[in-house]
Design a protein around this motif. Structure first.
Motif, PDB file in Angstrom:
ATOM      1  N   UNK A  90     -34.282 -30.445  47.790  1.00 16.17           N
ATOM      2  CA  UNK A  90     -34.464 -31.668  48.491  1.00 16.17           C
ATOM      3  C   UNK A  90     -35.633 -32.392  48.239  1.00 16.17           C
ATOM      4  N   UNK A  91     -36.830 -31.837  47.962  1.00 15.88           N
ATOM      5  CA  UNK A  91     -37.973 -32.446  47.759  1.00 15.88           C
ATOM      6  C   UNK A  91     -38.197 -32.606  45.852  1.00 15.88           C
ATOM      7  N   UNK A  92     -37.537 -31.777  45.261  1.00 13.50           N
ATOM      8  CA  UNK A  92     -37.673 -31.839  43.592  1.00 13.50           C
ATOM      9  C   UNK A  92     -36.651 -32.203  43.017  1.00 13.50           C
ATOM     10  N   UNK A  93     -35.403 -32.082  43.494  1.00 13.25           N
ATOM     11  CA  UNK A  93     -34.201 -32.470  42.434  1.00 13.25           C
ATOM     12  C   UNK A  93     -33.335 -33.595  42.801  1.00 13.25           C
ATOM     13  N   UNK A  94     -34.119 -34.832  43.096  1.00 20.30           N
ATOM     14  CA  UNK A  94     -33.395 -36.043  43.184  1.00 20.30           C
ATOM     15  C   UNK A  94     -32.700 -36.317  42.068  1.00 20.30           C
ATOM     16  N   UNK A  95     -31.389 -36.757  42.630  1.00 21.41           N
ATOM     17  CA  UNK A  95     -30.230 -37.204  41.575  1.00 21.41           C
ATOM     18  C   UNK A  95     -29.354 -36.157  40.989  1.00 21.41           C
ATOM     19  N   UNK A  96     -29.759 -34.669  41.470  1.00 22.07           N
ATOM     20  CA  UNK A  96     -29.123 -33.399  41.032  1.00 22.07           C
ATOM     21  C   UNK A  96     -27.992 -33.175  42.075  1.00 22.07           C
ATOM     22  N   UNK A  97     -26.532 -32.700  41.643  1.00 22.78           N
ATOM     23  CA  UNK A  97     -25.907 -32.355  42.585  1.00 22.78           C
ATOM     24  C   UNK A  97     -25.988 -30.874  42.785  1.00 22.78           C
ATOM     25  N   UNK A  98     -25.578 -30.238  43.867  1.00 24.39           N
ATOM     26  CA  UNK A  98     -25.577 -28.859  44.241  1.00 24.39           C
ATOM     27  C   UNK A  98     -24.301 -28.341  44.640  1.00 24.39           C
ATOM     28  N   UNK A  99     -24.083 -26.932  43.873  1.00 27.51           N
ATOM     29  CA  UNK A  99     -22.912 -26.152  44.225  1.00 27.51           C
ATOM     30  C   UNK A  99     -23.469 -25.048  44.943  1.00 27.51           C
ATOM     31  N   UNK A 100     -23.331 -24.523  46.225  1.00 24.15           N
ATOM     32  CA  UNK A 100     -23.694 -23.407  46.662  1.00 24.15           C
ATOM     33  C   UNK A 100     -22.619 -22.425  47.077  1.00 24.15           C
ATOM     34  N   UNK A 129     -14.118  -9.906  46.043  1.00 24.15           N
ATOM     35  CA  UNK A 129     -14.278  -8.488  46.276  1.00 24.15           C
ATOM     36  C   UNK A 129     -13.904  -8.428  47.836  1.00 24.15           C
ATOM     37  N   UNK A 130     -14.649  -7.913  48.849  1.00 28.14           N
ATOM     38  CA  UNK A 130     -14.480  -7.664  50.181  1.00 28.14           C
ATOM     39  C   UNK A 130     -14.545  -8.938  50.909  1.00 28.14           C
ATOM     40  N   UNK A 131     -15.130  -9.779  50.511  1.00 24.56           N
ATOM     41  CA  UNK A 131     -16.029 -11.001  51.225  1.00 24.56           C
ATOM     42  C   UNK A 131     -15.024 -12.219  50.989  1.00 24.56           C
ATOM     43  N   UNK A 132     -15.176 -13.219  51.812  1.00 30.61           N
ATOM     44  CA  UNK A 132     -14.725 -14.491  51.707  1.00 30.61           C
ATOM     45  C   UNK A 132     -15.720 -15.562  51.474  1.00 30.61           C
ATOM     46  N   UNK A 133     -15.695 -16.136  50.450  1.00 29.87           N
ATOM     47  CA  UNK A 133     -16.805 -17.113  50.186  1.00 29.87           C
ATOM     48  C   UNK A 133     -16.402 -18.439  50.100  1.00 29.87           C
ATOM     49  N   UNK A 134     -17.059 -19.421  50.220  1.00 32.46           N
ATOM     50  CA  UNK A 134     -16.768 -20.744  50.321  1.00 32.46           C
ATOM     51  C   UNK A 134     -17.813 -21.468  49.322  1.00 32.46           C
ATOM     52  N   UNK A 135     -17.372 -22.367  48.589  1.00 34.73           N
ATOM     53  CA  UNK A 135     -18.034 -23.426  47.913  1.00 34.73           C
ATOM     54  C   UNK A 135     -18.429 -24.643  48.597  1.00 34.73           C
ATOM     55  N   UNK A 136     -19.897 -24.682  48.665  1.00 34.76           N
ATOM     56  CA  UNK A 136     -20.263 -26.104  49.447  1.00 34.76           C
ATOM     57  C   UNK A 136     -20.922 -26.936  48.259  1.00 34.76           C
ATOM     58  N   UNK A 137     -20.643 -28.146  48.162  1.00 32.40           N
ATOM     59  CA  UNK A 137     -20.993 -29.087  47.190  1.00 32.40           C
ATOM     60  C   UNK A 137     -21.698 -30.546  47.755  1.00 32.40           C
ATOM     61  N   UNK A 138     -22.760 -31.071  47.104  1.00 29.53           N
ATOM     62  CA  UNK A 138     -23.183 -32.261  47.568  1.00 29.53           C
ATOM     63  C   UNK A 138     -22.914 -33.325  46.556  1.00 29.53           C
ATOM     64  N   UNK A 139     -23.508 -34.597  46.761  1.00 39.21           N
ATOM     65  CA  UNK A 139     -23.283 -35.523  45.707  1.00 39.21           C
ATOM     66  C   UNK A 139     -24.613 -35.537  45.252  1.00 39.21           C
ATOM     67  N   UNK A 140     -25.107 -36.487  44.284  1.00 38.57           N
ATOM     68  CA  UNK A 140     -26.240 -36.704  43.848  1.00 38.57           C
ATOM     69  C   UNK A 140     -27.414 -36.484  44.800  1.00 38.57           C
ATOM     70  N   UNK A 141     -28.337 -35.831  44.858  1.00 38.73           N
ATOM     71  CA  UNK A 141     -29.324 -35.710  46.134  1.00 38.73           C
ATOM     72  C   UNK A 141     -30.284 -37.085  46.092  1.00 38.73           C
ATOM     73  N   UNK A 142     -30.513 -37.305  47.198  1.00 38.40           N
ATOM     74  CA  UNK A 142     -31.379 -38.755  47.523  1.00 38.40           C
ATOM     75  C   UNK A 142     -32.897 -38.319  46.927  1.00 38.40           C
TER      76      UNK A 142
END
Ligand SMILES: C[S@@+](CC[C@H](N)C(=O)[O-])C[C@H]1O[C@@H](n2cnc3c(N)ncnc32)[C@H](O)[C@@H]1O
Length: 371
Positions: A323-333, A358-371
C-alpha cells in the motif's frame, strides 16, 4: 475416416478453475470449447491433442475420448471393448495399463472392469500390460455408460520438465498460470512475487512474455501411440521461437535456498536473462524501476494451529509494504483464509470460488491498481 480421427478432447483442471481454463483454450483457438465439471472439452484430432499438451498452460492433463458405449455387465464390457479400434491408437510393442472408475453403474468393481479391458486389448492387439507403462487407457463407467479415453499427457502437465528443485509448498505451474490469467496478466507487464519460493509465478510470467510454450521440452505419452508422427510433432514444437521482450520479472524471498532454486529453475527454463531473484524479507521490498504491473504472491498458508498471530502479522506487513510503495500496481494474493487476506488491508474485490490445492482450499484475491 477412422473413428479415432476426430473425437472429444478433455482438458482436466482443479475444480473451480474450469472457466478460466476455458478462456485460455478459446484464446488458443481450440474448437467447440465447453466448460464441464473438472475441466474443459474441445473437439479435435490427434494433432489437436499434441498441441493442447504443448500450448495450454492451465491443464493438468489432456485426454482423448476415443469411444463410448453402454454396458450392464463385465462380459458385455469385455466384448464391446474388443471392438474399440485399438490398432489405430495403440502400438503392439508398447506396454499399456488400464485405469477404471465406476459410478452409479451395474458394474461397480473398478479393478475387475480394468482387468476385462486389459484382456480385450491384449487379445486384440498383442500389446503387453505393465503397471509402470507410459500409456494409460482410462475407462470411466458412469450411469452404465463406459467412456474409453487415452491419457495423452503421461506425467501431469505442471511438470514442465525444467524444475530442478522445489521449495516447501510450491504452487503447481498449471494453477499458477491460471491465477496469472485471472489477474488479467497477458505477458505485457512486469510481475513481482515477493515470496517467490521456487519461483513458479515469476518463471511462468516470464515464459508467457517470451512466447515460450509450456510443453516445449518435455516428453508426452502420445509419443508412444500408433498415431504419433515424430516429424510433424517436431515441426509443431519448433514453430514458435522465443520472442524478445524488454520486460523483467522479479522474485524475492527471505530464504536463501529459495532464491538459489528460483535462479536455477529460471535458467533451466531459458528465462534467466529476463528474471531477477533477490534474497530479502517482504518488509524490504521496493518496486522495480519502470511502469507498474502485477504483484502476485502466495504467502505461507494458515495450516498449523498456533500460527495465527504470526501469520496475521506477516500478511499485515505485506499489505503495508504494497500500500505504501506500490502505487499503480495490481495485487493477486492466494491464501486459504479470508481473515489472512483481510489482515493485509488491501482493497480486494469480492473473491471467486475457492479452488482445491492439495488438501487445502485456496482463494485468489485481486485488487485494481493500488491508489
Ligand atoms: C507458500 S511459499 C510460496 C511458494 C511459491 N509460490 C512457489 O511456487 O514455490 C511461501 C514463501 O514465503 C516465504 N516467506 C515467508 N515469510 C517471508 C517474509 N517475511 N519475507 C519474504 N518471504 C517470506 C517462504 O520462505 C516461502 O518460500
Amino acid at each position: 475416416m477412422a473413428p479415432t480421427d476426430h473425437f472429444e478432447i478433455f482438458l482436466a483442471t482443479a475444480p473451480g478453475l474450469e472457466s478460466v481454463l476455458r478462456e485460455e483454450v478459446v484464446a488458443l483457438r481450440f474448437r467447440a470449447a465447453k466448460q464441464v465439471a473438472g475441466g474443459v472439452t474441445v473437439n479435435g484430432n490427434w494433432r489437436d491433442a499434441w498441441r493442447a499438451n504443448l500450448e495450454v498452460r492451465g491443464a493438468n492433463k489432456v485426454v482423448a475420448r476415443i469411444d463410448a458405449f453402454r454396458v450392464s455387465h463385465l462380459d458385455l464390457l469385455e466384448k464391446r471393448a474388443r471392438r474399440v479400434p485399438w490398432c489405430d491408437v495403440l502400438r503392439s510393442d508398447m506396454p499399456f495399463r488400464v485405469e477404471a472408475t465406476c459410478k452409479t453403474s451395474k458394474i461397480y468393481h473398478s479393478g475387475a472392469a480394468a482387468q476385462r479391458i486389459e484382456r480385450a486389448i491384449r487379445d486384440e492387439l498383442g500389446a503387453p500390460v505393465a503397471d509402470d507403462a507410459a500409456v494409460t487407457i482410462m475407462a470411466r463407467i458412469e450411469n452404465d455408460l463406459c467412456t474409453i479415453s487415452v491419457d495423452t499427457s503421461g506425467e501431469l502437465l505442471h511438470k514442465r520438465g525444467f524444475k530442478v528443485a522445489v521449495n516447501k509448498a510450491p504452487m503447481r505451474e498449471t494453477m499458477a498460470a491460471l491465477f496469472l490469467r485471472q489477474c488479467g496478466y497477458d505477458g505485457s507487464e512486469p510481475v513481482v512475487d515477493p515470496m517467490c519460493g521456487s519461483g513458479t509465478f515469476v518463471i511462468e510470467a516470464a515464459e508467457i512474455a517470451a512466447g515460450l510454450k509450456p510443453g516445449r521440452e518435455r516428453a508426452f505419452a502420445f509419443e508412444q501411440l500408433a498415431t504419433f508422427d515424430p516429424a510433424a510433432w517436431g515441426e509443431m514444437r519448433a514453430a514458435a521461437p522465443r520472442v524478445n521482450t524488454a520486460l523483467r520479472f522479479f522474485g524475492s524471498d527471505r530464504d536463501a535456498g529459495a532464491i538459489e532454486m528460483s535462479r536455477a529453475n529460471a535458467a533451466r527454463a531459458g528465462v534467466g536473462d529476463i528474471t531477477e531473484f533477490k534474497q530479502h524479507a517482504v518488509s524490504d521490498l521496493a518496486p522495480p524501476p519502470g511502469p507498474p504491473g502485477l504483484v502476485i504472491v502466495n504467502p505461507p498458508f494458515g495450516d498449523r494451529i498456533g500460527d495465527k498471530s504470526r501469520l496475521q502479522a506477516l500478511y499485515r506487513a505485506l499489505g503495508q509494504t504494497l500500500l505504501t510503495r506500490f502505487t499503480g500496481w495490481r495485487v493477486g494474493l492466494i491464501t486459504n483464509e479470508s481473515g489472512l487476506a483481510r489482515a493485509t488491508g488491501l482493497p480486494f474485490k469480492p473473491p471467486g470460488a475457492p479452488v482445491a490445492n492439495g488438501g487445502l482450499r485456496v482463494t485468489l484475491y485481486v485488487t485494481g491498481p493500488l491508489p
